[in-house]
Design an enzyme around this catalytic site. Sequence first.
Site, short mmCIF file in Angstrom:
data_model
loop_
_atom_site.label_atom_id
_atom_site.label_comp_id
_atom_site.label_asym_id
_atom_site.label_seq_id
_atom_site.Cartn_x
_atom_site.Cartn_y
_atom_site.Cartn_z
N GLU A 1 0.85 -1.20 0.00
CA GLU A 1 0.00 0.00 0.00
C GLU A 1 0.89 1.26 0.00
OE1 GLU A 1 -2.03 0.30 3.75
OE2 GLU A 1 -3.45 1.82 3.03
N LYS B 1 -9.22 2.86 -2.12
CA LYS B 1 -9.50 2.22 -0.83
C LYS B 1 -10.81 2.73 -0.22
CE LYS B 1 -7.10 1.26 3.57
NZ LYS B 1 -5.86 1.53 4.33
N CYS C 1 -5.29 -3.12 2.51
CA CYS C 1 -5.05 -3.15 3.96
C CYS C 1 -6.32 -3.21 4.80
CB CYS C 1 -4.14 -1.99 4.36
SG CYS C 1 -3.21 -2.38 5.86
#
Length: 199
Positions: free
Chosen positions: A42, A113, A146
């Site tokens: 990430e 995200k 994540c």
Amino acid sequence: MKLALIQLAPRLLDRAANLEAALGWMQPAAGQSPADLYLLPELFTSGYTFVRQEEVAGCAEAAGSGPSLDALAGFARRHHCHVVYGFPERDGSKFYNSANLVGPGGLITTYRKLHLFGREKLFFSPGDAAAPVVDLPWGKVGLMICFDWYFPELARSLALRGAELLLQPANLVLPHCPQAMITRSLENRIFSATCDRVG
Ligand code: ACM
């Protein structure tokens, strides 16, 4: 398929060094074939621990152009493989914590995200579209980033849309993600790959 997880230690705000380090690790040794898919962490092009918004602005790139895309799509073209990498994305006045999937023909998709973690909310907007599932030559992959691991619905949604392998660029903070991703795999009967940063 051969999957390579490039777990490296990104240098904060030093894109050139991070790209050079990644490409160094990705380069197949003499006589070795490249991996089919390379997964990077990430925000690996920029590092993660931003303090000021101007830092994000200074290293963010458009999803469809810029030095990171040039370097990694170039690698994918030369080695006929796919690469997933996390980077700070700029779109107009907004910034996203994003991951690009590139292949031999260039950019395939961008995932922004959805579940931002902690201080990420100071710097990024949450994603505005569902996490993508992409049909690659050796199977269907789903993208997540994540902290998305914390929300079982996201992995389930990817699995219901046919994902066989979850690809998760990560910069882990909480302790439970590695175990939780085994659970996400078991409850959905699919594989998962998490690429964390080092250091
Ligand atoms: C995280 O989502 N990077 C904890």
